[in-house]
Design an enzyme around this catalytic site. Structure first.
Site, mmCIF file in Angstrom:
data_model
loop_
_atom_site.group_PDB
_atom_site.id
_atom_site.type_symbol
_atom_site.label_atom_id
_atom_site.label_comp_id
_atom_site.label_asym_id
_atom_site.label_seq_id
_atom_site.Cartn_x
_atom_site.Cartn_y
_atom_site.Cartn_z
ATOM 1 N N ARG A 1 33.249 22.953 17.499
ATOM 2 C CA ARG A 1 33.935 23.680 16.441
ATOM 3 C C ARG A 1 35.279 24.250 16.923
ATOM 4 N NH1 ARG A 1 31.295 25.858 12.050
ATOM 5 N NH2 ARG A 1 29.345 25.083 12.881
ATOM 6 N N THR A 2 35.242 24.969 18.027
ATOM 7 C CA THR A 2 36.458 25.611 18.542
ATOM 8 C C THR A 2 37.456 24.571 19.058
ATOM 9 O OG1 THR A 2 35.151 27.533 19.170
ATOM 10 C CG2 THR A 2 37.321 27.354 20.152
ATOM 11 N N HIS B 1 36.809 36.194 23.085
ATOM 12 C CA HIS B 1 37.100 35.018 22.265
ATOM 13 C C HIS B 1 38.203 35.423 21.287
ATOM 14 C CE1 HIS B 1 36.747 31.237 20.432
ATOM 15 N NE2 HIS B 1 35.619 31.364 19.764
ATOM 16 N N ARG C 1 37.886 26.915 27.641
ATOM 17 C CA ARG C 1 36.626 27.583 27.355
ATOM 18 C C ARG C 1 35.742 27.402 28.579
ATOM 19 N NH1 ARG C 1 34.117 28.910 22.305
ATOM 20 N NH2 ARG C 1 31.882 29.169 22.512
ATOM 21 N N LYS D 1 31.689 18.055 40.542
ATOM 22 C CA LYS D 1 31.584 17.627 41.951
ATOM 23 C C LYS D 1 31.873 18.784 42.895
ATOM 24 C CE LYS D 1 33.316 13.040 40.713
ATOM 25 N NZ LYS D 1 34.678 12.672 40.313
#
Ligand SMILES: [Zn+2]
Lengths: 153, 307
Positions: free
Chosen positions: B51-52, B129, B101, B80
């Site tokens: 969504r974001t 956020h 994010r 890794k």
């Protein structure tokens, strides 16, 4: 000055630093923060000594050593009552309280396991919470912890 | 550290928030203004959030910029064992802006400290956020015509809901009255209640989602009450329906009332509310596009109104 042999088992310092009035439970954390474990100088650590103010107290004496002020202030986090005495020629030439810095770098471990500081090779940074002198906040994840409960790295 | 980075909503002044909202309004009127010609933007999603990510990538595309990046950390070098610092430094060689994010809290703040490229936080764990908060503010401004002197009721999970915490902090500039409606287990945390007290913000705490509370609200901000937040499953069964909004509950509400929700919803807003003109949650999500276009321009130091 009369010396009572039953109480004073340690010779007076000619030159160096005495940190007095450390709460007993904070003494060994202070030793760790000051990094004196590996110093070559004469060093005396006393704990569970009688104190009118604290009940019992700890004391640290280090010969021929003068710590930078910023280093001494780091212990204010867990020992806000501590008093620093600078000794030269057996005389106390300076006496002052420790002061908590606004920003505390690299001493406290963040309690939040999901904090970036616990997952990257980096130093922690804590800030004193505005209006709550006894609380510090992680600069990264915003979790707060009471000074006395701070987890020392 | 780039001063145009956006890590947390409380890093913004009132003027900066109002500027961003004004730019968002501009983009609502001119959604395809191609002012990012030649710019490359990285979307680094160490934690997937479709969504974001779609909202940010649409914003860049509508502005005429290019996007590189990844949508899942398991496909990148961080799986890794590469440090975040090294990933950020590597990507900084290629792009003009990093939108990231991360599942770790504080990751975006740290990223700003290791690069001179501006960084926009698209969510760091349970922490911040800010683009969600900007779209919430824009939705409130758009539906009420002002941000000042509004009565805002927050309902549901007020303990873990970071969207309500950030909205609360951002509203401090606009003299709000808050109602916090939640069960004891999910009530507003102490530090935010203290924040209101210190800022002189009026607030009431309720366990009942009552008609009185609804009828006096300008905004009702609903949040999801999730089963996994409860230590006692019986407690969840007991409260889960107490904080569900139904259309009949809105009969006597104010004309200007709008219902917001950060989405996705589960059952806290009944389907029968969707057709009520006071339901605003789907439009709210669309406002995210304009808010993010504004955030991207600010991060790049571009004023679209002047180009
Ligand atoms: Zn932290």
């Amino acid at each position: 000055m009369a010396t009572d042999k039953r109480e004073l088992a340690v010779a007076a310092l000619q030159c160096g630093t005495v940190i007095d009035h450390i709460p007993s439970e904070a003494l060994f954390k202070c030793v760790k923060i000051l990094g004196i474990e590996t110093m070559p100088h004469k060093l005396t650590i006393g704990n569970n000594l009688e104190s009118k103010r604290l009940g019992t107290k700890g004391i640290i004496k280090v010969a021929d050593t003068f710590f930078p002020e910023a280093t001494l202030n780091r212990i204010a986090l867990i020992a806000p009552s501590a008093v620093v005495n600078i000794i030269r020629d057996y005389e106390v030439v300076e006496k002052r309280r420790v002061e908590l810095p606004k920003v505390i770098k690299g001493i406290v471990k963040c309690d939040n396991p999901k904090c970036i500081t616990n997952n990257e090779p980096m130093a922690t940074v804590f800030e004193v919470v505005d209006g709550a002198e006894n609380l510090i906040r992680c600069h990264y994840c915003n979790h707060t912890v009471a000074n006395g409960k701070a987890n020392i790295l | 550290m780039n001063p145009n980075s956006l890590v947390s909503i409380d890093g913004l002044t009132k003027e900066q928030i109002l500027d961003l909202l004004q730019t968002a309004r501009y983009f609502e009127e001119h959604p395809n203004h191609k002012i990012l010609d030649g710019k490359v933007v990285a979307t680094l999603f160490f934690e997937p959030s479709t969504r974001t990510r779609l909202s940010f990538e649409t914003a860049v595309n509508r502005l005429g910029g290019r996007v590189i990046g990844f949508s899942d950390a398991s496909t990148t070098s961080s799986s890794k064992g590469e440090t975040l610092k090294d990933t950020i430094k590597m990507v900084s060689n290629y792009v003009d802006l990093i939108i990231m994010r991360h599942y770790l809290e504080g990751a975006a703040r740290y990223a700003t400290e290791v690069t001179d490229v501006p960084v926009v936080n698209a969510g760091d764990g349970a922490n911040q956020h800010p683009s969600q908060t900007m779209l919430d503010l824009y939705s409130i401004l758009k539906t009420q015509g002002t941000l000042e002197n509004l009565t805002i009721t927050m309902v549901g999970d007020l303990k873990y809901g970071r969207t309500v915490h950030s909205l609360l902090m951002a509203m401090k500039y606009f003299n709000p009255t808050f109602r916090f409606v939640a069960c004891d287990e999910l009530k507003m945390p102490r530090e935010y209640v203290e924040f209101c007290r210190k800022q002189g913000i009026a607030f009431e705490e309720h366990t009942d989602f009552s008609r009185d509370v609804i009828d006096s609200s300008d905004i009702i901000y609903m949040t999801r009450v999730q089963r996994e937040r409860f230590s006692d499953i019986m407690e969840y069964e007991k409260v889960k329906d107490l904080y569900t909004l139904r259309n009949s509950m809105l009969d006597t509400s104010k004309e200007n009332l709008r219902i917001l929700h950060p989405l996705p919803r589960v059952n806290e807003i009944n389907q029968d509310v969707d057709d009520n003109p006071k339901a605003y949650y789907f439009d709210q999500a669309r406002n995210g596009l304009y808010a993010r276009q504004a955030i991207i321009c600010r991060a790049l130091g571009i004023s679209p109104e002047k180009i």
